[in-house]
Motif scaffolding. Sequence first.
Motif, PDB file in Angstrom:
ATOM      1  N   UNK A  50       0.814  -1.169   0.086  1.00 38.43           N
ATOM      2  CA  UNK A  50      -0.068  -0.018  -0.179  1.00 38.43           C
ATOM      3  C   UNK A  50       0.907   1.452   0.115  1.00 38.43           C
ATOM      4  N   UNK A  51       0.368   2.184  -0.564  1.00 36.40           N
ATOM      5  CA  UNK A  51       0.875   3.741  -0.648  1.00 36.40           C
ATOM      6  C   UNK A  51       0.602   4.018   0.652  1.00 36.40           C
ATOM      7  N   UNK A  52      -0.561   4.042   1.387  1.00 38.19           N
ATOM      8  CA  UNK A  52      -0.984   4.314   2.586  1.00 38.19           C
ATOM      9  C   UNK A  52      -1.915   3.063   3.176  1.00 38.19           C
ATOM     10  N   UNK A  53      -1.073   2.364   4.229  1.00 40.07           N
ATOM     11  CA  UNK A  53      -1.750   1.502   4.565  1.00 40.07           C
ATOM     12  C   UNK A  53      -3.025   1.437   5.210  1.00 40.07           C
ATOM     13  N   UNK A  54      -4.080   0.722   4.630  1.00 39.26           N
ATOM     14  CA  UNK A  54      -5.367   0.902   5.383  1.00 39.26           C
ATOM     15  C   UNK A  54      -6.268   1.752   4.463  1.00 39.26           C
ATOM     16  N   UNK A  55      -5.845   2.556   3.405  1.00 40.36           N
ATOM     17  CA  UNK A  55      -6.572   3.263   2.516  1.00 40.36           C
ATOM     18  C   UNK A  55      -7.429   2.517   1.788  1.00 40.36           C
ATOM     19  N   UNK A  56      -8.782   3.173   1.368  1.00 41.39           N
ATOM     20  CA  UNK A  56      -9.639   2.718   0.298  1.00 41.39           C
ATOM     21  C   UNK A  56      -8.926   2.569  -0.904  1.00 41.39           C
ATOM     22  N   UNK A  57      -8.838   1.493  -1.442  1.00 41.90           N
ATOM     23  CA  UNK A  57      -8.021   1.350  -2.912  1.00 41.90           C
ATOM     24  C   UNK A  57      -8.858   1.560  -4.025  1.00 41.90           C
ATOM     25  N   UNK A  58      -8.203   1.556  -5.024  1.00 46.22           N
ATOM     26  CA  UNK A  58      -8.919   1.446  -6.680  1.00 46.22           C
ATOM     27  C   UNK A  58      -8.970   2.672  -7.222  1.00 46.22           C
ATOM     28  N   UNK A  59      -8.751   2.609  -8.506  1.00 49.02           N
ATOM     29  CA  UNK A  59      -8.985   3.918  -9.153  1.00 49.02           C
ATOM     30  C   UNK A  59      -9.662   4.106 -10.457  1.00 49.02           C
ATOM     31  N   UNK A  60     -10.122   3.132 -10.896  1.00 45.29           N
ATOM     32  CA  UNK A  60     -11.148   2.796 -11.964  1.00 45.29           C
ATOM     33  C   UNK A  60     -12.601   2.845 -11.511  1.00 45.29           C
ATOM     34  N   UNK A  61     -13.490   3.613 -11.758  1.00 43.83           N
ATOM     35  CA  UNK A  61     -14.763   3.480 -11.330  1.00 43.83           C
ATOM     36  C   UNK A  61     -15.653   4.577 -12.138  1.00 43.83           C
ATOM     37  N   UNK A  62     -17.093   4.222 -11.867  1.00 48.29           N
ATOM     38  CA  UNK A  62     -17.985   5.110 -12.847  1.00 48.29           C
ATOM     39  C   UNK A  62     -19.331   4.870 -11.553  1.00 48.29           C
ATOM     40  N   UNK A  63     -20.010   5.889 -11.683  1.00 50.80           N
ATOM     41  CA  UNK A  63     -21.282   5.727 -10.711  1.00 50.80           C
ATOM     42  C   UNK A  63     -22.308   7.073 -11.221  1.00 50.80           C
ATOM     43  N   UNK A  64     -22.855   7.195 -10.140  1.00 48.62           N
ATOM     44  CA  UNK A  64     -24.135   8.308 -10.100  1.00 48.62           C
ATOM     45  C   UNK A  64     -23.881   9.395  -9.317  1.00 48.62           C
ATOM     46  N   UNK A  65     -23.952  10.790  -9.656  1.00 52.46           N
ATOM     47  CA  UNK A  65     -23.821  11.789  -8.600  1.00 52.46           C
ATOM     48  C   UNK A  65     -24.680  11.863  -7.632  1.00 52.46           C
TER      49      UNK A  65
END
Length: 350
Positions: A50-65
Amino acid sequence: MKSLKLYGIRDLRFEEAEKPQLANGDEVIVKIKASGICGSDISRYRKLGAHTPGQVWGHEFAGVVEQVGENVTSLKVGDHVAGVPAIIDENDYYYRAGQPARADSLSAIGAKEPGGFAEYIKLPAKNLVKVPDELDFDAASMVEPSTVVLHGYFRTNLTVGDDVVIVGAGGTIGLFAVQWAKIFGAKRVIAVDIDDEKLQIAQELGADYTINSLNEDVLTKVSEYTDRMNADIVVEAAGTPITAATVFGYAKKGGGVVFLGIPYADISMERFYFEKILRSELTVWGSWSCVSAPFPGKEWETTIHFMNNKRLNTEKMITHRIQLEEGPEMFEKLMERNELIGKVIMYPEV
């Protein structure tokens, strides 16, 4: 809210996380509908932690405002969006110079800031790009890896009629590279990989020729498929020390190589391949991230246009769809490599 947090090498946990709250008027909260596992996630899980242990991971996503700050005018509640993962200090010299991908302050969500493997995420409005309602969330979550490839091609001089070799063509980046090469007007696209099943997908997505580098001589086959000239453009998308050291051999004299893959190890190069840079007078392009000016750049609007018009096929790239809680198990399967696993899409809501 449900989330996946990375604590260290091969230590990914499905845990509760605090739902984000708006802190200023420029922010937006998105309810995530789909998240993708990136090849760089796999390398970090296996090798770096981890860059920052315990951080919420992931950088590819889509969703609804779901919520917008009082200053936000570009988006409204209910809009469908894809996430731009690049976090950059706007006072950064390179950002102000119109070169955000080169910014010294460039980081990504999931590293120092909470990422997209969760039910919700909070981002500045500029980090969200509206997508058409008719574009499904699976495809929208894959806008980001497509922009990585497009950013790389924009660095090159790829023109209509060129021959293109893509090394590591079976991964997400490689399969987008195959499709974009065809959209750019490449005459012949040659896909190189070590997996016949992935090469079959590359062929279905537009590759004219395929080469399995485990049992075929790539130098010989590339020469054969290009009338002994070799390729105008070579794309390194595998991100291994071996491929990074040998791709120069596949480029024609005066051609070029663009690097999209990240080796995560030292590279040792035979003299034969290094001399190709000199003797063939090659151009070598490094490519980093997925953004340009004006932020986030034409990579994003262009990708969304071609996805929505069905010129980019994401469906053939997806092999697994799972619930977010199955993420840790899936990453372990990716370590075992006992089955064909292409793009994995995760869903935070049941």
